[in-house]
Design a protein around this motif. Structure first.
Motif, short mmCIF file in Angstrom:
data_model
loop_
_atom_site.label_atom_id
_atom_site.label_comp_id
_atom_site.label_asym_id
_atom_site.label_seq_id
_atom_site.Cartn_x
_atom_site.Cartn_y
_atom_site.Cartn_z
N MET A 279 19.69 54.17 28.68
CA MET A 279 20.25 52.67 28.66
C MET A 279 21.33 52.56 29.48
SD MET A 279 18.62 50.50 26.79
CE MET A 279 19.87 49.11 26.65
N ALA A 281 22.39 50.09 31.08
CA ALA A 281 22.96 48.64 31.29
C ALA A 281 24.17 48.60 30.38
CB ALA A 281 21.75 47.80 30.82
N VAL A 283 25.33 46.05 28.12
CA VAL A 283 24.58 45.02 27.36
C VAL A 283 25.91 44.17 26.67
CG1 VAL A 283 22.93 44.26 25.64
CG2 VAL A 283 22.58 46.32 27.00
N ALA A 284 26.02 43.23 26.58
CA ALA A 284 27.05 42.19 25.99
C ALA A 284 27.03 42.51 24.56
CB ALA A 284 26.90 40.81 26.41
N ASP A 285 27.94 42.82 23.86
CA ASP A 285 27.96 42.99 22.35
C ASP A 285 27.83 41.63 21.68
OD1 ASP A 285 28.07 45.68 22.64
OD2 ASP A 285 30.07 45.78 23.06
N THR A 310 24.89 40.38 19.81
CA THR A 310 23.73 40.27 20.27
C THR A 310 22.98 41.46 19.84
OG1 THR A 310 24.57 42.15 21.91
CG2 THR A 310 24.56 39.74 22.64
N PRO A 311 21.68 41.54 19.69
CA PRO A 311 20.89 42.53 19.11
C PRO A 311 21.19 43.82 19.81
CG PRO A 311 19.37 41.35 20.46
CD PRO A 311 20.77 40.47 20.39
N ASP A 312 21.34 44.93 18.97
CA ASP A 312 21.77 46.20 19.53
C ASP A 312 20.40 46.97 19.94
OD1 ASP A 312 22.52 49.06 20.29
OD2 ASP A 312 24.58 48.50 19.40
N ILE A 313 20.15 47.11 21.28
CA ILE A 313 18.93 47.64 21.68
C ILE A 313 18.82 49.08 21.46
CG2 ILE A 313 17.54 47.93 23.82
CD1 ILE A 313 19.14 45.64 25.24
N LEU A 314 19.77 49.73 21.95
CA LEU A 314 19.94 51.32 21.76
C LEU A 314 19.70 51.69 20.25
CD1 LEU A 314 19.99 53.79 23.32
CD2 LEU A 314 22.41 53.58 23.40
N GLY A 328 21.97 57.13 26.10
CA GLY A 328 22.83 56.12 25.91
C GLY A 328 24.13 56.22 26.88
N PHE A 329 24.97 55.14 27.36
CA PHE A 329 25.84 55.24 28.11
C PHE A 329 27.03 54.76 27.44
CE2 PHE A 329 25.46 56.29 32.65
CZ PHE A 329 24.06 56.81 32.67
N LYS A 343 29.57 56.82 18.99
CA LYS A 343 28.32 56.04 19.37
C LYS A 343 26.92 56.94 19.19
CE LYS A 343 30.75 52.75 22.12
NZ LYS A 343 31.29 52.19 23.29
N LYS A 347 23.91 55.35 16.79
CA LYS A 347 22.65 54.82 17.50
C LYS A 347 21.54 55.81 17.53
CE LYS A 347 25.44 51.47 20.10
NZ LYS A 347 25.36 50.30 21.19
O1 C5P Z 1 28.65 50.13 21.93
P1 C5P Z 1 28.40 49.99 23.23
O2 C5P Z 1 28.06 48.80 23.72
O3 C5P Z 1 29.51 50.83 24.34
O4 C5P Z 1 27.31 51.05 23.52
C1 C5P Z 1 26.89 51.51 24.78
C2 C5P Z 1 25.71 52.12 24.82
O5 C5P Z 1 24.63 51.02 23.95
C3 C5P Z 1 24.67 51.77 26.32
O6 C5P Z 1 23.89 52.63 26.35
C4 C5P Z 1 24.29 50.27 26.08
O7 C5P Z 1 23.26 50.20 27.25
C5 C5P Z 1 23.86 50.18 24.67
N1 C5P Z 1 23.70 48.86 24.13
C6 C5P Z 1 22.68 48.37 23.57
N2 C5P Z 1 22.66 47.08 22.93
C7 C5P Z 1 23.91 46.34 22.64
C8 C5P Z 1 24.85 47.12 23.32
C9 C5P Z 1 25.02 48.44 23.87
O8 C5P Z 1 21.44 48.89 23.97
N3 C5P Z 1 23.74 45.16 22.22
#
Ligand code: C5P
Length: 411
Positions: A279, A281, A283-285, A310-314, A328-329, A343, A347
């Motif tokens: 991951m 990307a 991703v907007a929180d 937003t949904p947290d994908i990771l 993750g990044f 994190k 996660k």
């Molecule tokens: O908490 P943060 O956004 O910094 O976490 C970063 C990691 O979580 C990244 O790998 C990012 O792609 C992933 N992420 C996600 N879904 C989100 C926010 C972040 O998968 N809504």
């Protein structure tokens, strides 16, 4: 270094073309040739006309596995040497690689046997540059090195030190040992991800406010695309789920998305059949809770935009993972390791690539990155500032190890 150096095992029995272009460091290529042969490689030397002004082809013929070649025009026993050598090679090395050679490879010019072989090969290419500092730092050379790196060419060196004519600075051919070690590394990577399925996400998501405006971030997608390309070159079946319009290797399946929600759907629906998900990307929180149907008009005054998570994908993948390796990044601006470690745990990630995006040369939009890798056993490894392509390979090396480890556990 000895003949039995286990780090060089990947060279044994492999066909290596050793190209030599015309710089004073050409004499050091003799030692590269000898070390490659000692490591068990089948070495086919090619010298350019300029290289032969510095060193004789006979020297290479005496040491290598077959006679050195110097002409694009073959003979009855070897009618088309550039296709024979290019197609048959497991690796093509050029040491020294002059500014001219690097320029020709970048432009696709094939006016001698070495450059034609470099065009005719699909094998990995390793270039060991050597030139004066002014040339190495010239924008044309810098651009060419960047382009070739993006195409998957590996560079080793140059080192800083004494140069011809009494000058000093970066541009000196690195040591023969370093070149041969890099060659073994490139070969060891080879297709080490063949048979694995990997999802990589890239770019910043855009969360609409109205039909023309969005909440976004500065991620360019370069890091994620570099990982997708590197994984594809290493043989993985890659799905790149990206918000970026950047190009990718032809074998990469690209899924274009815009919002976090779209990225979530694209990743989660494909998750079960993956071996690893990276991951990268941003991703907007948060996203606007309500999206205006029409463009918000200035004369109505500043709108109040209410945000929702937003949904947290990771985190979702962390909950659902079975055998998959999750990377993750963490882009941070302070307390990088602590935030990233938090994190990783929250996660349920296997590997976190943490970087300080406010540090020079790191993070958004640039082509380089400096990261710390944190794993779920609490280990931290600080990596140097390097190209995103090299960082991609370093991350994938850890993914491959984690996959191998899982494989052993399951068998
Ligand atoms: O908490 P943060 O956004 O910094 O976490 C970063 C990691 O979580 C990244 O790998 C990012 O792609 C992933 N992420 C996600 N879904 C989100 C926010 C972040 O998968 N809504």
């Amino acid at each position: 270094m000895t003949d039995l150096d286990p780090n060089l095992a990947a060279l044994k029995g492999r066909r290596v073309v050793l190209g030599v272009s015309g710089g004073i460091a050409a004499y050091k290529a003799v030692e590269v040739c000898r070390l490659l042969v000692d490591a068990g490689a089948h070495v086919s030397p090619i010298l350019t006309d300029d290289a032969q002004r510095f060193i004789g082809a006979l020297t290479f013929t005496a040491l290598a596995s077959e006679p050195a070649k110097t002409s694009l025009f073959g003979d009855p026993t070897d009618p088309i040497p550039h296709t024979r050598l290019g197609q048959g090679a497991h690796l093509v090395i050029v040491a020294p690689a002059t500014a001219k050679l690097i320029g020709k490879v970048t432009a696709g010019i094939s006016d001698d046997l070495l450059t034609a072989t470099l065009l005719a090969t699909t094998a990995p290419v390793l270039l060991a540059p050597a030139m004066h500092t002014e040339m190495w730092e010239h924008p044309a050379v810098v651009d060419n090195v960047k382009t070739l790196t993006e195409r998957g060419v590996t560079f080793v060196g140059p080192d800083a030190g004494h140069l011809a004519g009494g000058d000093e600075g970066p541009g000196r051919l690195t040591t023969p040992e370093a070149i041969v070690r890099a060659a073994a590394e490139v070969l060891a990577r080879g297709h080490d991800l063949a048979g694995t399925r990997v999802i990589v996400t890239a770019g910043g998501t855009r969360e609409p406010i109205d039909p023309v405006r969005f909440v976004g971030n500065r991620s360019s997608g370069k890091m994620g695309h570099a990982i997708a390309d590197a994984a594809a070159r290493r043989g993985a079946a890659v799905t790149l789920i990206t918000t970026s319009a950047l190009a990718a290797e032809s074998s990469v399946e690209i899924v274009s998305v815009t919002t976090a929600e779209e990225m979530y759907d694209a990743v989660v629906s494909r998750f079960a059949e993956q071996d690893a998900v990276v991951m990268a990307a941003a991703v907007a929180d948060f996203r606007p809770k309500v999206i205006a149907g029409q463009k918000i008009k200035k004369h109505d005054g500043p709108p109040e935009i209410v945000l929702e998570p937003t949904p947290d994908i990771l985190a979702t993948l962390g909950e659902r993972k079975e055998h998959q390796v999750l990377v993750g990044f963490a882009a941070e601006t302070e307390h990088v390791r602590d935030h990233a470690a938090a994190k990783l745990a929250a996660k349920k990630v296997d590997l976190m690539v943490a970087n300080d995006v406010s540090a020079p040369g790191s993070g958004f939009e640039v082509d380089t990155n400096q990261a710390v890798l944190l794993d779920s056993n609490g280990r931290a490894e600080e990596l140097p500032l390097q190209s995103k392509t090299d960082l991609a390979d370093a991350v994938l090396d850890r993914v491959r190890k984690a996959l191998a480890h899982r494989g052993e556990e399951r068998s």
